[in-house]
Motif scaffolding. Structure first.
Motif, mmCIF file in Angstrom:
data_model
loop_
_atom_site.group_PDB
_atom_site.id
_atom_site.type_symbol
_atom_site.label_atom_id
_atom_site.label_comp_id
_atom_site.label_asym_id
_atom_site.label_seq_id
_atom_site.Cartn_x
_atom_site.Cartn_y
_atom_site.Cartn_z
ATOM 1 N N TRP A 1 0.834 -1.210 0.000
ATOM 2 C CA TRP A 1 0.000 0.000 0.000
ATOM 3 C C TRP A 1 0.863 1.251 0.000
ATOM 4 C CZ3 TRP A 1 -4.672 0.320 -1.616
ATOM 5 C CH2 TRP A 1 -5.535 -0.760 -1.488
ATOM 6 N N LYS A 2 1.927 1.233 0.777
ATOM 7 C CA LYS A 2 2.822 2.384 0.827
ATOM 8 C C LYS A 2 3.466 2.629 -0.530
ATOM 9 C CE LYS A 2 3.852 2.173 5.730
ATOM 10 N NZ LYS A 2 4.853 1.939 6.780
ATOM 11 N N LYS A 3 3.832 1.555 -1.208
ATOM 12 C CA LYS A 3 4.413 1.684 -2.544
ATOM 13 C C LYS A 3 3.404 2.313 -3.510
ATOM 14 C CE LYS A 3 6.761 -0.937 -6.132
ATOM 15 N NZ LYS A 3 7.254 -2.245 -6.551
ATOM 16 N N LEU A 4 2.166 1.874 -3.444
ATOM 17 C CA LEU A 4 1.121 2.457 -4.299
ATOM 18 C C LEU A 4 0.885 3.925 -3.979
ATOM 19 C CD1 LEU A 4 -1.509 -0.426 -4.521
ATOM 20 C CD2 LEU A 4 -0.109 0.500 -6.375
ATOM 21 N N LEU A 5 0.896 4.264 -2.725
ATOM 22 C CA LEU A 5 0.699 5.665 -2.334
ATOM 23 C C LEU A 5 1.853 6.531 -2.811
ATOM 24 C CD1 LEU A 5 -0.782 5.205 1.240
ATOM 25 C CD2 LEU A 5 -1.971 6.043 -0.805
ATOM 26 N N ARG A 6 3.065 6.027 -2.770
ATOM 27 C CA ARG A 6 4.212 6.796 -3.269
ATOM 28 C C ARG A 6 4.089 7.007 -4.775
ATOM 29 N NH1 ARG A 6 7.049 3.564 0.418
ATOM 30 N NH2 ARG A 6 7.771 2.217 -1.259
ATOM 31 N N LEU A 7 3.558 6.024 -5.476
ATOM 32 C CA LEU A 7 3.345 6.159 -6.913
ATOM 33 C C LEU A 7 2.418 7.345 -7.199
ATOM 34 C CD1 LEU A 7 3.633 5.079 -9.820
ATOM 35 C CD2 LEU A 7 1.680 3.610 -9.352
ATOM 36 N N ALA A 8 1.387 7.485 -6.422
ATOM 37 C CA ALA A 8 0.452 8.604 -6.612
ATOM 38 C C ALA A 8 1.155 9.948 -6.395
ATOM 39 C CB ALA A 8 -0.730 8.456 -5.663
ATOM 40 N N ASP A 9 2.103 10.004 -5.492
ATOM 41 C CA ASP A 9 2.837 11.246 -5.249
ATOM 42 C C ASP A 9 3.711 11.627 -6.433
ATOM 43 O OD1 ASP A 9 1.760 11.583 -2.728
ATOM 44 O OD2 ASP A 9 3.426 10.572 -1.716
ATOM 45 N N ARG A 10 4.204 10.650 -7.166
ATOM 46 C CA ARG A 10 5.106 10.910 -8.298
ATOM 47 C C ARG A 10 4.359 11.116 -9.613
ATOM 48 N NH1 ARG A 10 7.507 6.000 -6.638
ATOM 49 N NH2 ARG A 10 6.964 5.192 -8.676
ATOM 50 N N TRP A 11 3.083 10.743 -9.673
ATOM 51 C CA TRP A 11 2.318 10.801 -10.911
ATOM 52 C C TRP A 11 2.141 12.245 -11.355
ATOM 53 C CZ3 TRP A 11 -2.673 12.691 -12.092
ATOM 54 C CH2 TRP A 11 -3.155 12.298 -13.340
ATOM 55 N N GLN A 12 2.336 12.471 -12.642
ATOM 56 C CA GLN A 12 2.110 13.799 -13.199
ATOM 57 C C GLN A 12 0.919 13.740 -14.149
ATOM 58 O OE1 GLN A 12 5.639 15.295 -15.043
ATOM 59 N NE2 GLN A 12 6.782 15.339 -13.154
ATOM 60 N N LYS A 13 0.014 14.659 -13.955
ATOM 61 C CA LYS A 13 -1.183 14.726 -14.797
ATOM 62 C C LYS A 13 -0.757 15.053 -16.227
ATOM 63 C CE LYS A 13 -5.432 17.294 -15.438
ATOM 64 N NZ LYS A 13 -6.234 18.430 -15.018
#
Length: 69
Positions: free
Chosen positions: A6-18
């Protein structure tokens, strides 16, 4: 174990650029469109196509799609 996933998935959301639509109203104005509903429809058509094609269409692809007559 699940916490790490879950933490890995949440970090992915932080790096995602629209993604940013590579076509603007200024592009359409330079192609002969007038400000108004016709230009809005063309921009929406371009955005729908861009999304349907996984955000891979270029500005040139979208300009050909909405060619002003």
């Amino acid at each position: 174990m699940m916490d790490a996933k879950w933490k890995k998935l949440l970090r992915l959301a932080d790096r995602w650029q629209k993604p940013v639509l590579p076509l603007t109203g200024k592009d359409l104005l330079s192609a002969g469109f007038q400000t108004g509903p016709e230009m809005g429809v063309a921009l929406q058509q371009a955005e729908d196509y861009w999304i349907a094609n996984d955000f891979t269409s270029t500005r040139e692809d979208l300009m050909r799609l909405v060619k002003h007559e």
